[in-house]
Design a protein around this motif. Sequence first.
Motif, PDB file in Angstrom:
ATOM      1  N   LYS A 193     -15.594  -7.935  43.337  1.00 43.41           N
ATOM      2  CA  LYS A 193     -16.700  -7.543  42.533  1.00 43.41           C
ATOM      3  C   LYS A 193     -17.249  -8.243  41.336  1.00 43.41           C
ATOM      4  CE  LYS A 193     -15.507  -3.162  42.206  1.00 43.41           C
ATOM      5  NZ  LYS A 193     -15.368  -1.686  42.005  1.00 43.41           N
ATOM      6  N   ASP A 194     -16.041  -8.725  40.511  1.00 39.36           N
ATOM      7  CA  ASP A 194     -16.241  -9.525  39.311  1.00 39.36           C
ATOM      8  C   ASP A 194     -16.874 -10.939  39.855  1.00 39.36           C
ATOM      9  OD1 ASP A 194     -15.271  -7.378  37.675  1.00 39.36           O
ATOM     10  OD2 ASP A 194     -13.132  -8.061  37.694  1.00 39.36           O
ATOM     11  N   MET A 195     -16.231 -11.384  40.667  1.00 40.81           N
ATOM     12  CA  MET A 195     -16.690 -12.916  41.228  1.00 40.81           C
ATOM     13  C   MET A 195     -18.034 -12.685  41.510  1.00 40.81           C
ATOM     14  SD  MET A 195     -17.525 -14.510  44.216  1.00 40.81           S
ATOM     15  CE  MET A 195     -16.660 -13.548  45.596  1.00 40.81           C
ATOM     16  N   LEU A 196     -18.409 -11.809  42.302  1.00 45.16           N
ATOM     17  CA  LEU A 196     -19.785 -11.582  42.961  1.00 45.16           C
ATOM     18  C   LEU A 196     -20.862 -11.348  41.617  1.00 45.16           C
ATOM     19  CD1 LEU A 196     -21.872 -11.260  45.272  1.00 45.16           C
ATOM     20  CD2 LEU A 196     -21.323  -8.783  45.212  1.00 45.16           C
ATOM     21  N   THR A 197     -20.363 -10.731  40.768  1.00 51.79           N
ATOM     22  CA  THR A 197     -21.138 -10.121  39.665  1.00 51.79           C
ATOM     23  C   THR A 197     -21.601 -11.391  38.632  1.00 51.79           C
ATOM     24  OG1 THR A 197     -20.392  -7.794  39.654  1.00 51.79           O
ATOM     25  CG2 THR A 197     -21.608  -8.906  37.338  1.00 51.79           C
ATOM     26  N   ARG A 198     -20.478 -12.219  38.432  1.00 49.18           N
ATOM     27  CA  ARG A 198     -20.784 -13.494  37.895  1.00 49.18           C
ATOM     28  C   ARG A 198     -21.509 -14.512  38.590  1.00 49.18           C
ATOM     29  NH1 ARG A 198     -15.021 -13.220  37.244  1.00 49.18           N
ATOM     30  NH2 ARG A 198     -14.761 -14.728  38.974  1.00 49.18           N
ATOM     31  N   ALA A 199     -21.172 -14.725  39.879  1.00 50.73           N
ATOM     32  CA  ALA A 199     -22.257 -15.438  40.752  1.00 50.73           C
ATOM     33  C   ALA A 199     -23.795 -15.103  40.530  1.00 50.73           C
ATOM     34  CB  ALA A 199     -22.005 -15.360  42.193  1.00 50.73           C
ATOM     35  N   LEU A 200     -23.920 -13.477  40.459  1.00 47.91           N
ATOM     36  CA  LEU A 200     -25.341 -13.075  40.509  1.00 47.91           C
ATOM     37  C   LEU A 200     -25.998 -13.216  39.112  1.00 47.91           C
ATOM     38  CD1 LEU A 200     -25.111  -9.872  42.873  1.00 47.91           C
ATOM     39  CD2 LEU A 200     -26.023 -12.281  43.573  1.00 47.91           C
ATOM     40  N   ARG A 201     -25.123 -13.275  38.057  1.00 49.48           N
ATOM     41  CA  ARG A 201     -25.636 -13.476  36.855  1.00 49.48           C
ATOM     42  C   ARG A 201     -26.134 -14.860  36.340  1.00 49.48           C
ATOM     43  NH1 ARG A 201     -21.040  -9.607  33.909  1.00 49.48           N
ATOM     44  NH2 ARG A 201     -21.909  -7.634  33.645  1.00 49.48           N
ATOM     45  N   SER A 202     -25.681 -15.651  37.549  1.00 51.17           N
ATOM     46  CA  SER A 202     -25.942 -17.225  37.229  1.00 51.17           C
ATOM     47  C   SER A 202     -27.535 -17.385  37.748  1.00 51.17           C
ATOM     48  CB  SER A 202     -25.046 -18.064  37.684  1.00 51.17           C
ATOM     49  OG  SER A 202     -25.018 -18.299  39.242  1.00 51.17           O
ATOM     50  N   ILE A 203     -28.053 -16.415  38.665  1.00 50.95           N
ATOM     51  CA  ILE A 203     -29.336 -16.750  39.219  1.00 50.95           C
ATOM     52  C   ILE A 203     -30.140 -17.098  38.142  1.00 50.95           C
ATOM     53  CG2 ILE A 203     -31.262 -15.707  40.508  1.00 50.95           C
ATOM     54  CD1 ILE A 203     -29.158 -13.954  42.130  1.00 50.95           C
ATOM     55  N   PRO A 204     -31.230 -17.936  38.216  1.00 56.89           N
ATOM     56  CA  PRO A 204     -32.079 -18.425  37.035  1.00 56.89           C
ATOM     57  C   PRO A 204     -33.292 -17.805  37.198  1.00 56.89           C
ATOM     58  CG  PRO A 204     -32.280 -19.975  38.681  1.00 56.89           C
ATOM     59  CD  PRO A 204     -30.978 -19.078  39.051  1.00 56.89           C
ATOM     60  N   ALA A 205     -33.063 -16.249  36.940  1.00 63.76           N
ATOM     61  CA  ALA A 205     -34.381 -15.410  36.834  1.00 63.76           C
ATOM     62  C   ALA A 205     -34.077 -14.176  36.137  1.00 63.76           C
ATOM     63  CB  ALA A 205     -34.856 -15.042  38.498  1.00 63.76           C
ATOM     64  N   ASP A 206     -35.013 -13.732  35.618  1.00 62.95           N
ATOM     65  CA  ASP A 206     -34.625 -12.375  34.757  1.00 62.95           C
ATOM     66  C   ASP A 206     -35.170 -11.132  35.531  1.00 62.95           C
ATOM     67  OD1 ASP A 206     -37.294 -12.754  34.518  1.00 62.95           O
ATOM     68  OD2 ASP A 206     -37.015 -13.080  32.286  1.00 62.95           O
ATOM     69  N   GLY A 207     -35.483  -9.879  35.121  1.00 64.43           N
ATOM     70  CA  GLY A 207     -35.954  -8.801  35.399  1.00 64.43           C
ATOM     71  C   GLY A 207     -35.022  -7.817  36.453  1.00 64.43           C
ATOM     72  N   PHE A 208     -33.745  -8.358  36.257  1.00 61.75           N
ATOM     73  CA  PHE A 208     -32.824  -7.314  37.255  1.00 61.75           C
ATOM     74  C   PHE A 208     -31.506  -7.287  36.482  1.00 61.75           C
ATOM     75  CE2 PHE A 208     -31.749 -11.630  38.284  1.00 61.75           C
ATOM     76  CZ  PHE A 208     -30.418 -11.678  38.807  1.00 61.75           C
ATOM     77  N   GLU A 209     -30.702  -6.137  37.030  1.00 64.41           N
ATOM     78  CA  GLU A 209     -29.391  -5.793  36.656  1.00 64.41           C
ATOM     79  C   GLU A 209     -28.758  -5.621  38.003  1.00 64.41           C
ATOM     80  OE1 GLU A 209     -27.921  -5.938  33.650  1.00 64.41           O
ATOM     81  OE2 GLU A 209     -29.787  -6.582  32.463  1.00 64.41           O
ATOM     82  N   ILE A 210     -27.286  -5.874  37.785  1.00 68.29           N
ATOM     83  CA  ILE A 210     -26.577  -5.392  39.133  1.00 68.29           C
ATOM     84  C   ILE A 210     -25.775  -4.350  38.805  1.00 68.29           C
ATOM     85  CG2 ILE A 210     -24.730  -6.357  40.373  1.00 68.29           C
ATOM     86  CD1 ILE A 210     -27.326  -8.040  40.904  1.00 68.29           C
ATOM     87  N   GLU A 211     -25.707  -3.057  39.898  1.00 69.61           N
ATOM     88  CA  GLU A 211     -24.793  -1.961  39.594  1.00 69.61           C
ATOM     89  C   GLU A 211     -24.173  -1.888  40.868  1.00 69.61           C
ATOM     90  OE1 GLU A 211     -26.864   1.419  38.339  1.00 69.61           O
ATOM     91  OE2 GLU A 211     -27.512   0.603  36.417  1.00 69.61           O
TER      92      GLU A 211
END
Length: 287
Positions: A30-48
């Motif tokens: 989960k942590d690896m996946l969350t880090r990857a998604l936080r690097s997406i160059p776009a805003d307006g979203f959070e991961i839960e």
Amino acid sequence: MDERILYIEANSGISGDMFVAAMIDLGVDKDMLTRALRSIPADGFEIEITRKEKSGLDVCDFDVVLDADHDNHDHDMEYLYGHEQDDEGSMHEHEHGHTHEHAHEHKSYHAHEHHHRMIKDVYDIIDKTDITDGAKAIAKKVFDIIAKAESKAHGVALDQVHFHEVGAIDSIADVIAAAVCVDSLSPDKVVVSPLSEGTGTVRTQHGILPIPVPAVTFIAADHQLVLRRSGVRGELVTPTGAAIVSAIRTDESLPQTYRIEGVGMGGGKRDYENAGILRAMWITEDK
């Protein structure tokens, strides 16, 4: 070494978020996946990433939570199906206490939707995301499959396809997440069950469309996906879900005898009559 087969059992249909949730439950970090998604160059979203109960079962829930400016009502049952009538008025009114006025409020949002992206824009986002080359290739393959289907559905050139629902940042995050998951698990083979689909119509940004929606029909035709009519009213197979399994499927069927080495269950967001669960399993052939 026994081949590791990833089996996707889509008896309740499939969507991008259900797929990612099942992969997490199967063992993706989960942590690896969350880090990857936080690097997406776009805003307006959070991961839960949470647990929830679906049909009495404990399942994983993967949610790309959009802020108010980006919300596309993808899980709003009254928006999606409020146009359908049954003997009790709105199809879902008596279940959710929503009104038709509530559905009409949402329609105005789509007039100023400003996140229509072309395939090159989506590729650019994928390229700038901090993930492996393998994950980038899977994500691009998924979007290429969707773009070809949309191109056929709307009669426009591939590079002129405007992504609506699938160009929204939650769908892009779902696809990147799915690609990271598959790349991380690196199965030797991927087998996909028939995809259970519903009936009726659904409201989209192209208007009210029949189910399966055109993009799903073209994806299924191009990649020889097997669909199964479930009798459930509603859209059970999304273009994103269909494209993900089309991109990763390698084999038609499971071995005659096999052992289950692991199970993951991902829950869907929309509430239909069926279980609303996508199940993923690690399978090894029993030789």
